[in-house]
Design an enzyme around this catalytic site. Sequence first.
Site, PDB file in Angstrom:
ATOM      1  N   ARG A 116       0.818  -1.218   0.000  1.00 10.60           N
ATOM      2  CA  ARG A 116       0.000   0.000   0.000  1.00 10.60           C
ATOM      3  C   ARG A 116       0.853   1.271   0.000  1.00 10.60           C
ATOM      4  O   ARG A 116       0.437   2.288  -0.553  1.00 10.60           O
ATOM      5  CB  ARG A 116      -0.964  -0.006   1.182  1.00 10.60           C
ATOM      6  CG  ARG A 116      -2.152  -0.919   0.934  1.00 10.60           C
ATOM      7  CD  ARG A 116      -3.089  -0.944   2.098  1.00 10.60           C
ATOM      8  NE  ARG A 116      -4.396  -1.457   1.713  1.00 10.60           N
ATOM      9  CZ  ARG A 116      -5.356  -1.754   2.575  1.00 10.60           C
ATOM     10  NH1 ARG A 116      -5.163  -1.580   3.870  1.00 10.60           N
ATOM     11  NH2 ARG A 116      -6.515  -2.208   2.148  1.00 10.60           N
ATOM     12  N   LYS A 277     -17.165 -17.785   3.419  1.00 11.43           N
ATOM     13  CA  LYS A 277     -18.621 -17.854   3.531  1.00 11.43           C
ATOM     14  C   LYS A 277     -19.341 -17.286   2.327  1.00 11.43           C
ATOM     15  O   LYS A 277     -18.940 -16.237   1.800  1.00 11.43           O
ATOM     16  CB  LYS A 277     -19.075 -17.077   4.765  1.00 11.43           C
ATOM     17  CG  LYS A 277     -18.629 -17.699   6.050  1.00 11.43           C
ATOM     18  CD  LYS A 277     -19.097 -16.869   7.199  1.00 11.43           C
ATOM     19  CE  LYS A 277     -18.772 -17.537   8.516  1.00 11.43           C
ATOM     20  NZ  LYS A 277     -19.139 -16.695   9.644  1.00 11.43           N
ATOM     21  N   GLY A 433      -8.106  -8.574  -0.632  1.00 12.10           N
ATOM     22  CA  GLY A 433      -8.268  -9.533   0.458  1.00 12.10           C
ATOM     23  C   GLY A 433      -7.285 -10.687   0.402  1.00 12.10           C
ATOM     24  O   GLY A 433      -6.147 -10.548  -0.036  1.00 12.10           O
ATOM     25  N   GLY A 456     -12.476  -4.535   1.568  1.00 12.95           N
ATOM     26  CA  GLY A 456     -13.898  -4.159   1.592  1.00 12.95           C
ATOM     27  C   GLY A 456     -14.281  -3.252   0.436  1.00 12.95           C
ATOM     28  O   GLY A 456     -15.353  -3.401  -0.170  1.00 12.95           O
TER      29      GLY A 456
END
Length: 481
Positions: A116, A277, A433, A456
């Site tokens: 980053r 999930k 992610g 996100g």
Amino acid sequence: MASASTPTTLSLIQSTTASTSRTRYSPSHVSLPSSFKPTTLRRLGFAAADPLFALQVAAKVRSFGSSGKGVRGVVAMAKKSVGDLSEADLKGKKVFVRADLNVPLDDNQNITDDTRIRAAIPTIKYLIEKGAKVILSSHLGRPKGVTPKFSLAPLVPRLSELLGIQVVKAEDSIGPEVEKLVASLPDGGVLLLENVRFYKEEEKNDPEHAKKLASVADLFVNDAFGTAHRAHASTEGVTKFLRPSVAGFLLQKELDYLVGAVSNPKKPFAAIVGGSKVSSKIGVIESLLEKVDYLILGGGMIFTFYKAQGISVGSSLVEEDKLDLATSLIAKAKAKGVSLLLPTDVVIADKFAPDANSKIVPASSIPDGWMGLDIGPDSIKTFNDALDTTQTIIWNGPMGVFEFDKFAKGTEAIAKKLAELSGKGVTTIIGGGDSVAAVEKVGVASVMSHISTGGGASLELLEGKELPGVLALDEAIPVPV
Ligand SMILES: Nc1ncnc2c1ncn2[C@@H]1O[C@H](COP(=O)(O)OP(=O)(O)OP(=O)(O)O)[C@@H](O)[C@H]1O
Ligand SMILES: O=C(O)[C@H](O)COP(=O)(O)O
């Protein structure tokens, strides 16, 4: 005044056949779909203002339909870019730059992944070269009040090294010390503010606090893609007080890939979605189902799909309350003509541990007491064969518990396949992610077309949501060519 350049980051504000009027983004560097004739643009009101502008916008326009019949969406608004600001706009100006320097630190405060920081450099360097005074801000972690371990101080040496100048560090993000340091900042100098989240007002997007942050600057550059889904004082609030407020180079690139290449991909287009999930990926799967030719599923979520089809899954991860949803996603894929590929074999374990006993079984034969932790070799082959036929691939979420070496093969195989295809000209996008961590683990990150710096934020973009940190920026002022 902005320099004479074309708009870059574009957002969609008009839709002629879409059922909602929700704002979407669309990218730059796109070719004009055949449906976009000057007459179409005139009908939509562009040419009325300026025919040259209309053509210029048209060159940046992307249709959201592939049929070429009926304009499903038209880009009508461009976000102003830092690249639109010339030396005359920037020299001696105090520029408040919001970056996402939320990097991982170990117990000794060493940076363990500087991705980053490196991603933020092009915008900062551009501003330095144009003689701006850069006031750099970021959050780190989720501190509750002033927390020394979340200080940005450990970032100063790496930032200074990458920029080739000594970065000055403030002890605060607002107040007299910051004002003093800004006053003594030379043209081309960089002042790093302290973690903006040391104030609770930051995440509350408190207007008074945003005003204080903005008070030391003349204009705003948002390059914090990873935080653009947060309406915080330093991402959205400050735009109320600083003009222009423009997009940084990283923010633009993220939008170009995660919206641009995804909205109008080179076909065939495959999405690979994994992770733990199905509940955290519903929006992404539903949105991608509208666009892809192949939807490849892996990770923990597949067991909810199997169970929904009456297949026993042992003690694998299942979200019982999402069984109906899995059934409806399967039906939706079928209705849309999307090839939904689920693994045909899985690597199972007798416990959730790196040293578990493991074996490979057909997906329909998981014994009681065993859990699926990775996709098997037949699935890898099937997935790879499908990927070999594609021109664009987006990947979000690992295929298995890649943190345990024994169950990392599926994820590693997909990472290697994407690297191979990237080398053959396929557009490969890694959507943030854990899949980014997996690609880095395999050592193939540098060959991918785009690796998102947002977790996100990239998920929200892929879901088609608006990002407040982008929406708040100025629209570009197109200049007739
Ligand atoms: N079969 C499985 N059973 C249990 N967990 C799994 C399985 N396959 C993958 N996982 C876990 O899923 C996690 C990643 O899931 P997540 O949904 O967070 O993915 P991501 O989208 O890449 O990450 P992020 O949420 O950071 O964007 C990993 O920690 C991995 O171990
Ligand atoms: O790591 C991230 O995804 C961004 O820096 C945003 O952080 P946050 O989820 O704490 O807002």
